[in-house]
Design an enzyme around this catalytic site. Structure first.
Site: not given
Length: 416
Positions: A315-316
């Site tokens: 993800c981020k």
């Protein structure tokens, strides 16, 4: 001036936090869980412990330390890079059921200079490929002996490909561009790896990367942000993985077709996963929560593992959505090991499945990874939003309020 002074003070404090978190010891996390008399081991191995000799394998050495999710200007290392495995204890030894690579987004997104940011993203992508090669010991040995090896990677981004709230749309572009730069048709890339003698050695790999992005948060699944952009990448990656005919009833082509042509022992599992993925795609089930937010992402990683490609997901930050994906994979892998059947997309876990999920959430190493990154354990995927209709189905999937709260931890107090 007061505003500027505050901004500078906040930035200085954040830099000090990053330095402190990065320089903690980053060590392998091992947990065991038992279900129905079977014992499983979950292992999270950080980049610093990816070693052939006494030092880690990376040209820019980690030296026992790490790169936390807040280090958003690092152009030398991937953030939060770990190898994640689950194994079953059988006949006196551990049998690996699943092995993959998890990381933060391939974008040093707080670097303003676009060329420098792109260079950083490519360096991070090379580190993920190096970790992927490390996760395949036989392939790594052949590469170190001078052979040019083929490395198949299924990359599953979990970002929301939109800039409406935040900059995840740009981050997805950076990541996809980094993968594309390393996989021009027929392109051989050279990676430097520290061998058992501690010397840097150049290895040759021919990477093939099926690069997906599947939004899994409320913005994507409840409000529809970024779905179209993500699917423009996903259709190409599906063609690589499953061939050009994506009808559910069609015989799989692509990497999966090549694998099935060998009539492997896992023929049935691979066929079912391929069919489930094509069903999800045809009916756009990955655009809604539908009782299972990670239905497509989790099956893509499992399918990669079954056909001997390397699953990688991010993800981020590489801790919250990435951690939930890690837990969903391990839940389904353990369920499959116990029952020899795969759950249908969008189904809530049954009583036994919930028990497995609860044990995995608490014993998969994910709470420890969150603490390693922020100083506090807890997963931000667990939210209570108002209005209620915006909530994802996690309370129903976990099935136990106390465990849900334990997994949520202090995450709501932690920024980004």
């Amino acid at each position: 001036p007061a505003k500027e002074a505050y901004r500078l003070a906040a930035a200085t404090f954040r830099d000090a936090q990053v330095k402190h978190l990065n320089s903690q010891p980053w060590q392998t996390i091992k947990n065991t869980l038992t279900h129905n008399g079977h014992q499983y081991t979950n292992m999270q191995l950080p980049a610093a412990d990816m070693k052939i000799g006494t030092q880690d394998i990376f040209p820019s050495a980690y030296q026992g330390k790490g790169v936390c999710s807040w280090d958003t200007k690092n152009i030398h290392h991937a953030n939060n890079l770990w190898m994640s495995t689950v194994s079953a204890h059988e006949d006196g030894k551990d049998k690996t059921l699943f092995c993959g690579i998890r990381h933060g987004v391939l974008s040093p997104y707080d670097v303003k200079d676009p060329l420098l940011r792109q260079t950083g993203a490519e360096n991070e992508a090379k580190e993920v490929l190096t970790a992927a090669l490390f996760s395949k010991p036989e392939l790594l040995t052949r590469a170190l002996e001078g052979e040019a090896v083929n490395l198949k990677l299924v990359s599953v981004g979990l970002l929301t490909a939109s800039n409406v709230f935040g900059k995840e749309g740009t981050m997805v572009e950076d990541q996809m561009r980094a993968w594309q730069s390393l996989t021009q048709p027929g392109k051989m890339i050279h990676l430097k790896i520290r061998n058992k003698d501690g010397e840097l050695q150049t290895v040759k790999i021919k990477p093939e990367i099926a690069a997906f992005n599947v939004g899994v948060n409320e913005l994507a699944l409840k409000l529809g942000f970024g779905l179209k952009t993500s699917d423009s990448y996903n259709v190409e990656a599906l063609h690589q993985l499953l061939g050009n005919d994506l009808r559910p009833e069609a015989k799989p082509g692509g990497w999966v077709g090549d694998w099935l042509a060998q009539y492997p022992d896992n023929y049935e599992v691979v066929n079912i996963l391929a069919r489930q993925i094509k069903d999800i795609w045809k009916n756009n089930l990955h655009h809604k929560d539908g009782g299972e937010p990670y239905k497509l992402a989790q099956r893509l990683a499992m399918l990669a593992n079954e056909i001997d490609a390397v699953p990688a997901w991010n993800c981020k930050s590489g801790k919250d959505r990435t951690g939930m994906m890690d837990s969903e994979i391990k839940r389904e892998i353990i369920c499959l090991h116990q029952t020899h059947t795969l759950n249908a997309p969008g189904s809530l876990p049954d009583r036994s499945g919930q028990e497995i999920f609860q044990k995995v959430l608490l014993n998969s190493g994910n709470l420890e990874i969150q603490k390693q990154n922020t100083g506090g354990a807890g997963n931000k995927v667990m939210k209570n939003l108002s209005p209620e209709v915006l909530n994802l189905s996690y309370q129903k999937r976990v099935g136990d309020e106390n465990i849900w709260q334990s997994v949520k931890g202090i995450s709501s107090l932690i920024t980004s």
